[in-house]
Enzyme design. Structure first.
Site, mmCIF file in Angstrom:
data_model
loop_
_atom_site.group_PDB
_atom_site.id
_atom_site.type_symbol
_atom_site.label_atom_id
_atom_site.label_comp_id
_atom_site.label_asym_id
_atom_site.label_seq_id
_atom_site.Cartn_x
_atom_site.Cartn_y
_atom_site.Cartn_z
ATOM 1 N N ARG A 264 -6.398 -5.836 -7.806
ATOM 2 C CA ARG A 264 -6.180 -6.005 -6.379
ATOM 3 C C ARG A 264 -5.368 -7.269 -6.134
ATOM 4 O O ARG A 264 -5.632 -8.315 -6.738
ATOM 5 C CB ARG A 264 -7.511 -6.086 -5.626
ATOM 6 C CG ARG A 264 -8.298 -4.780 -5.609
ATOM 7 C CD ARG A 264 -7.622 -3.741 -4.724
ATOM 8 N NE ARG A 264 -8.380 -2.497 -4.630
ATOM 9 C CZ ARG A 264 -8.177 -1.435 -5.384
ATOM 10 N NH1 ARG A 264 -7.235 -1.463 -6.328
ATOM 11 N NH2 ARG A 264 -8.897 -0.345 -5.211
ATOM 12 N N GLU A 293 2.938 -4.422 0.540
ATOM 13 C CA GLU A 293 3.653 -3.413 -0.241
ATOM 14 C C GLU A 293 4.397 -2.460 0.690
ATOM 15 O O GLU A 293 3.829 -2.026 1.693
ATOM 16 C CB GLU A 293 2.664 -2.628 -1.118
ATOM 17 C CG GLU A 293 1.982 -3.502 -2.151
ATOM 18 C CD GLU A 293 1.050 -2.727 -3.073
ATOM 19 O OE1 GLU A 293 0.928 -1.484 -2.917
ATOM 20 O OE2 GLU A 293 0.443 -3.343 -3.959
ATOM 21 N N HIS A 312 3.108 -0.838 -8.112
ATOM 22 C CA HIS A 312 1.756 -0.292 -7.932
ATOM 23 C C HIS A 312 1.615 1.072 -8.620
ATOM 24 O O HIS A 312 1.331 2.089 -7.993
ATOM 25 C CB HIS A 312 1.407 -0.172 -6.448
ATOM 26 C CG HIS A 312 -0.067 -0.187 -6.189
ATOM 27 N ND1 HIS A 312 -0.625 -0.669 -5.027
ATOM 28 C CD2 HIS A 312 -1.124 0.220 -6.954
ATOM 29 C CE1 HIS A 312 -1.946 -0.554 -5.078
ATOM 30 N NE2 HIS A 312 -2.267 -0.008 -6.242
#
Length: 346
Positions: A264, A293, A312
């Protein structure tokens, strides 16, 4: 009495994948599958979960297909659709919520508890994918794989890199794992083949349980940071873990050590990490998650020569979504048979 199970599919766990839950109808269940019209792509799913993780469940809109069909549901199965107060109040027969994700931030846990409604999730659905990816990130940053690829695409044959003096064989390294749940323990298993020393800090797991995996237990985060050549993060976000890797933590790391974050973004103070990388006070970093993001074209990470960046991707695998359904099926089957739930969270 027939148990009515309402399943909400989306662009990640598709209706075709959800259809495996139809087999539960052999236990006197009626399985209905609807599709979340708001979540038709993985980009939308990633964005939605980012919103919920940062701002809470109330920041996300209610799935209209879920709300329209939940009135008679005894069980609700979702991937990223929110099981919020509006949905819970609209489902008076609700007894169980099954979230097919590693986390369950898209369920209002406290409100479910207050109503006596049980909750399960799929805690290790992406654990193998993330563990594989994490080891890959360690090797990529240490061995300059991504950087070399980038230079070759530009027509440059580069043989020397900023970390040249401390490019190491993994068997000579100590890897510190911060967190030893479903993912951290799998990373340790994979690293055993590289013959490196693995040391773990996780105050939420019994030390004897950790040692049973053939790894060492650090008595503190500080001692792990000071001893490790790689520091890999595998904790969930909480008030205790938010920015656990801050400027002080980074100062404790070896100047040749690498930080790897496939967990995270908010575990790390991004500003402090950028400062440490820019000053070459640590060896480098490999990052899969970000405070915002997608990252902007002006993000300071992009100007650094000692960081490997990916968008990601750690949990991405053709197997992850199907694994979610398999894990959920086991708990739903147990529920229908009157047995104890395997992955109960509330």
């Amino acid at each position: 009495m027939t148990t009515r199970i309402l399943c909400v599919a989306d662009g990640g766990i598709t209706p075709a994948m959800m259809s495996a839950l139809k087999e539960l109808e052999s236990y006197d269940a009626e399985v209905t599958i609807v599709e979340d019209s708001q979540m038709t792509s993985m980009a939308e799913i990633t964005d939605r979960m980012g919103v919920i993780e940062r701002a809470g469940i109330d920041a996300a809109p209610t799935c209209p297909e879920l709300l329209a069909n939940c009135a008679e549901a005894d069980v609700i199965v979702v991937h990223v659709a929110s099981v919020n107060r509006e949905v819970i109040d609209a489902a008076p027969n609700l007894k169980l919520v099954c979230v097919l994700r590693g986390g369950y931030e898209n369920a209002d846990v406290e409100y479910l508890k207050s109503k006596g409604i049980r909750l399960t999730n799929a805690p290790w659905r992406s654990a193998n994918a993330v563990a594989d990816f994490t080891v890959g990130m360690m090797i990529a940053e240490n061995k300059n794989i991504a950087r070399s690829h980038h230079f070759l695409k530009e027509g440059k044959w580069v043989k020397r890199y900023p970390n040249q003096p401390f490019i190491r064989d993994m068997r000579k390294c100590t890897v510190g794992l911060v967190g030893f749940g479903f993912i951290g323990s799998r990373v340790a298993k994979r690293l055993s083949g590289f013959e490196c020393r693995v040391v773990v800090f996780d105050p939420y797991v019994d030390a004897k349980e950790i040692e049973a995996h053939g790894v060492d237990v650090a008595d503190s985060l500080e001692s792990l940071l000071e001893a490790s050549d790689f520091v890999s993060l595998h904790m969930r976000i909480s008030s205790d873990t938010h920015h656990m890797i801050d400027a002080e933590a980074l100062r404790r790391m070896k100047p040749t050590a690498y930080l790897v974050n496939t967990a995270r973004a908010d575990l790390v103070d991004e500003e402090a990490l950028v400062d440490a990388l820019r000053g070459h006070r640590i060896g480098g970093a490999a990052i899969d998650v970000y405070a915002e993001e997608p990252i902007g074209t002006d993000h300071p990470y992009l100007s650094l020569d000692n960081v490997t960046l990916v968008s990601h991707l750690a949990g991405t695998s053709a197997d992850t979504m199907q694994t979610s359904v398999e894990i959920g099926y086991e708990d739903l089957e147990a529920y229908l048979k009157g047995e104890e739930l395997i992955n109960r969270r509330a």
